[in-house]
Design a protein around this motif. Sequence first.
Motif, PDB file in Angstrom:
ATOM      1  N   THR A   1     -76.381   7.535  33.194  1.00 47.23           N
ATOM      2  CA  THR A   1     -77.705   8.823  33.587  1.00 47.23           C
ATOM      3  C   THR A   1     -77.143   9.682  33.935  1.00 47.23           C
ATOM      4  OG1 THR A   1     -78.358   7.640  35.531  1.00 47.23           O
ATOM      5  CG2 THR A   1     -79.181   6.494  33.612  1.00 47.23           C
ATOM      6  N   ALA A   2     -76.031   9.882  35.322  1.00 46.42           N
ATOM      7  CA  ALA A   2     -76.261  10.770  36.302  1.00 46.42           C
ATOM      8  C   ALA A   2     -74.319  11.014  36.014  1.00 46.42           C
ATOM      9  CB  ALA A   2     -76.497  10.922  36.777  1.00 46.42           C
ATOM     10  N   VAL A   3     -73.964  11.827  36.378  1.00 45.50           N
ATOM     11  CA  VAL A   3     -72.666  12.336  36.850  1.00 45.50           C
ATOM     12  C   VAL A   3     -72.637  13.008  38.649  1.00 45.50           C
ATOM     13  CG1 VAL A   3     -70.938  13.170  36.899  1.00 45.50           C
ATOM     14  CG2 VAL A   3     -71.972  12.561  35.605  1.00 45.50           C
TER      15      VAL A   3
ATOM     16  N   THR B   1     -70.178  24.945  30.866  1.00 41.50           N
ATOM     17  CA  THR B   1     -69.867  24.291  29.367  1.00 41.50           C
ATOM     18  C   THR B   1     -70.016  22.283  29.439  1.00 41.50           C
ATOM     19  OG1 THR B   1     -68.590  26.093  29.221  1.00 41.50           O
ATOM     20  CG2 THR B   1     -68.468  23.477  27.490  1.00 41.50           C
ATOM     21  N   ILE B   2     -69.637  22.302  30.837  1.00 42.40           N
ATOM     22  CA  ILE B   2     -70.272  20.545  30.259  1.00 42.40           C
ATOM     23  C   ILE B   2     -71.584  19.698  30.525  1.00 42.40           C
ATOM     24  CG2 ILE B   2     -69.032  18.589  31.642  1.00 42.40           C
ATOM     25  CD1 ILE B   2     -67.049  19.763  32.676  1.00 42.40           C
ATOM     26  N   ILE B   3     -72.021  20.665  31.021  1.00 46.65           N
ATOM     27  CA  ILE B   3     -73.394  20.364  31.290  1.00 46.65           C
ATOM     28  C   ILE B   3     -74.400  20.810  30.617  1.00 46.65           C
ATOM     29  CG2 ILE B   3     -75.555  21.559  32.647  1.00 46.65           C
ATOM     30  CD1 ILE B   3     -73.391  21.492  35.422  1.00 46.65           C
ATOM     31  N   ALA B   4     -74.404  21.806  29.448  1.00 51.62           N
ATOM     32  CA  ALA B   4     -74.717  22.536  28.253  1.00 51.62           C
ATOM     33  C   ALA B   4     -74.442  21.205  26.939  1.00 51.62           C
ATOM     34  CB  ALA B   4     -74.542  23.403  28.429  1.00 51.62           C
ATOM     35  N   ALA B   5     -73.489  20.751  27.258  1.00 51.70           N
ATOM     36  CA  ALA B   5     -73.251  20.175  26.106  1.00 51.70           C
ATOM     37  C   ALA B   5     -73.188  17.980  26.330  1.00 51.70           C
ATOM     38  CB  ALA B   5     -71.406  19.477  26.826  1.00 51.70           C
ATOM     39  N   LEU B   6     -74.231  18.022  27.547  1.00 51.13           N
ATOM     40  CA  LEU B   6     -74.421  16.494  27.833  1.00 51.13           C
ATOM     41  C   LEU B   6     -75.923  17.001  28.592  1.00 51.13           C
ATOM     42  CD1 LEU B   6     -71.203  15.374  29.004  1.00 51.13           C
ATOM     43  CD2 LEU B   6     -71.988  14.673  27.012  1.00 51.13           C
TER      44      LEU B   6
ATOM     45  N   PRO C   1     -71.830  26.486  38.828  1.00 48.26           N
ATOM     46  CA  PRO C   1     -72.741  26.967  37.790  1.00 48.26           C
ATOM     47  C   PRO C   1     -73.655  27.409  37.231  1.00 48.26           C
ATOM     48  CG  PRO C   1     -72.197  24.112  38.620  1.00 48.26           C
ATOM     49  CD  PRO C   1     -71.725  25.432  39.728  1.00 48.26           C
ATOM     50  N   ALA C   2     -74.451  27.797  36.946  1.00 42.30           N
ATOM     51  CA  ALA C   2     -75.391  28.286  36.278  1.00 42.30           C
ATOM     52  C   ALA C   2     -76.970  26.653  36.440  1.00 42.30           C
ATOM     53  CB  ALA C   2     -75.725  29.080  35.501  1.00 42.30           C
ATOM     54  N   PRO C   3     -77.637  27.770  36.844  1.00 43.93           N
ATOM     55  CA  PRO C   3     -79.340  26.453  36.635  1.00 43.93           C
ATOM     56  C   PRO C   3     -79.451  26.244  35.406  1.00 43.93           C
ATOM     57  CG  PRO C   3     -79.984  29.040  38.467  1.00 43.93           C
ATOM     58  CD  PRO C   3     -78.437  28.582  37.164  1.00 43.93           C
TER      59      PRO C   3
ATOM     60  N   ASN D   1     -80.667  20.066  33.283  1.00 49.27           N
ATOM     61  CA  ASN D   1     -79.868  18.744  34.006  1.00 49.27           C
ATOM     62  C   ASN D   1     -79.248  19.474  35.283  1.00 49.27           C
ATOM     63  OD1 ASN D   1     -78.241  19.919  31.923  1.00 49.27           O
ATOM     64  ND2 ASN D   1     -77.634  18.341  31.223  1.00 49.27           N
ATOM     65  N   LEU D   2     -79.103  19.768  35.782  1.00 49.03           N
ATOM     66  CA  LEU D   2     -78.913  20.099  37.218  1.00 49.03           C
ATOM     67  C   LEU D   2     -79.174  20.349  38.211  1.00 49.03           C
ATOM     68  CD1 LEU D   2     -75.360  20.946  38.241  1.00 49.03           C
ATOM     69  CD2 LEU D   2     -76.399  23.264  37.651  1.00 49.03           C
ATOM     70  N   ASN D   3     -79.195  19.174  39.186  1.00 49.49           N
ATOM     71  CA  ASN D   3     -80.026  19.762  40.827  1.00 49.49           C
ATOM     72  C   ASN D   3     -78.659  19.896  41.772  1.00 49.49           C
ATOM     73  OD1 ASN D   3     -81.179  19.733  43.016  1.00 49.49           O
ATOM     74  ND2 ASN D   3     -81.506  17.326  42.895  1.00 49.49           N
ATOM     75  N   ILE D   4     -78.414  21.107  42.138  1.00 48.50           N
ATOM     76  CA  ILE D   4     -77.717  21.563  43.331  1.00 48.50           C
ATOM     77  C   ILE D   4     -78.119  21.492  44.428  1.00 48.50           C
ATOM     78  CG2 ILE D   4     -76.355  22.989  44.062  1.00 48.50           C
ATOM     79  CD1 ILE D   4     -74.815  22.008  41.743  1.00 48.50           C
ATOM     80  N   VAL D   5     -77.987  21.019  45.651  1.00 43.27           N
ATOM     81  CA  VAL D   5     -78.318  20.678  46.787  1.00 43.27           C
ATOM     82  C   VAL D   5     -77.753  22.168  47.405  1.00 43.27           C
ATOM     83  CG1 VAL D   5     -79.177  19.248  48.714  1.00 43.27           C
ATOM     84  CG2 VAL D   5     -79.325  19.143  46.204  1.00 43.27           C
ATOM     85  N   GLU D   6     -78.149  22.386  48.383  1.00 40.99           N
ATOM     86  CA  GLU D   6     -77.117  23.895  49.632  1.00 40.99           C
ATOM     87  C   GLU D   6     -76.425  22.243  50.568  1.00 40.99           C
ATOM     88  OE1 GLU D   6     -75.702  26.400  48.759  1.00 40.99           O
ATOM     89  OE2 GLU D   6     -77.626  26.916  47.191  1.00 40.99           O
ATOM     90  N   SER D   7     -75.319  22.604  50.688  1.00 38.39           N
ATOM     91  CA  SER D   7     -74.395  21.677  52.137  1.00 38.39           C
ATOM     92  C   SER D   7     -74.873  22.579  53.350  1.00 38.39           C
ATOM     93  CB  SER D   7     -73.049  22.081  51.526  1.00 38.39           C
ATOM     94  OG  SER D   7     -73.101  20.972  50.764  1.00 38.39           O
ATOM     95  N   ILE D   8     -75.214  23.828  53.278  1.00 35.92           N
ATOM     96  CA  ILE D   8     -75.300  24.116  53.937  1.00 35.92           C
ATOM     97  C   ILE D   8     -76.736  25.086  54.417  1.00 35.92           C
ATOM     98  CG2 ILE D   8     -74.650  25.902  56.237  1.00 35.92           C
ATOM     99  CD1 ILE D   8     -72.984  23.576  56.384  1.00 35.92           C
ATOM    100  N   LEU D   9     -78.110  24.977  55.374  1.00 30.94           N
ATOM    101  CA  LEU D   9     -79.415  24.847  55.382  1.00 30.94           C
ATOM    102  C   LEU D   9     -78.838  26.792  55.774  1.00 30.94           C
ATOM    103  CD1 LEU D   9     -80.954  22.102  56.747  1.00 30.94           C
ATOM    104  CD2 LEU D   9     -80.543  23.047  54.254  1.00 30.94           C
ATOM    105  N   PRO D  10     -79.696  27.420  55.416  1.00 32.55           N
ATOM    106  CA  PRO D  10     -80.007  28.928  56.204  1.00 32.55           C
ATOM    107  C   PRO D  10     -79.956  28.805  57.501  1.00 32.55           C
ATOM    108  CG  PRO D  10     -81.585  28.463  54.239  1.00 32.55           C
ATOM    109  CD  PRO D  10     -81.553  26.707  54.627  1.00 32.55           C
ATOM    110  N   ASP D  11     -80.183  27.852  58.385  1.00 28.13           N
ATOM    111  CA  ASP D  11     -80.265  28.215  59.664  1.00 28.13           C
ATOM    112  C   ASP D  11     -79.237  28.027  60.580  1.00 28.13           C
ATOM    113  OD1 ASP D  11     -80.168  25.367  59.397  1.00 28.13           O
ATOM    114  OD2 ASP D  11     -82.216  25.496  61.021  1.00 28.13           O
ATOM    115  N   GLY D  12     -78.048  27.633  59.115  1.00 27.29           N
ATOM    116  CA  GLY D  12     -76.693  26.532  59.649  1.00 27.29           C
ATOM    117  C   GLY D  12     -75.824  25.488  60.096  1.00 27.29           C
ATOM    118  N   ARG D  13     -77.315  25.006  59.572  1.00 24.06           N
ATOM    119  CA  ARG D  13     -77.455  22.843  60.292  1.00 24.06           C
ATOM    120  C   ARG D  13     -76.671  22.790  58.937  1.00 24.06           C
ATOM    121  NH1 ARG D  13     -82.298  20.438  60.762  1.00 24.06           N
ATOM    122  NH2 ARG D  13     -83.398  22.189  59.355  1.00 24.06           N
TER     123      ARG D  13
END
Length: 173
Positions: free
Chosen positions: A103-105, A124-129, A144-146, A149-161
């Motif tokens: 269901t997810a990668v 390319t991978i995301i668009a094909a699936l 990747p571009a938005p 079926n893609l959810n990117i979470v920022e590892s570093i918050l704007p305040d540096g945490r």
Amino acid sequence: MTLNAAKTANRAARRTIKAIKAATGLNMARGNKKLDKSILIFSLPAVETCPNCVGCKGRCYARIAERIYPQVLPARKRNLAATQCATFAQDMIDYIRACRNITAVRIHESGDYYCAAYAQAWNTIIAALPGITFYGYTKSPYRPAPAANLNIVESILPDGRVNFGAPEVIDTI
């Protein structure tokens, strides 16, 4: 061509996971202690593929597995080598399609988008699936571009945490 002949030809054209692994070195885990077996996990070597790791490489959690389990780093290095092949996007598409009940990668349990061409391959991978959800954490300037079926979470918050994924932190992004 009869229906049975067409089905046989289609099966022969489809690559098996075993064949893809043998030809490319690609390897993905199915779930872990926290993630269901319906989630594939793709990893690259920690630090080596993380463009913005200066502040965290000394305490990188992904390096722990590379030190404790002798098979982890070589597998991640094979994945990295596979990403540098011209056929990476199609190989990954074939690999995911060959897996049942996915269901997810999760992109990058360790590692990150290390260059623009690699991030483009994931487009390319995301668009094909479109029926598969892709997600991951990143602090890379390459990504990747938005996509729906893609959810990117920022590892570093704007305040540096560092964002460890706590719901109250994710909601503030």
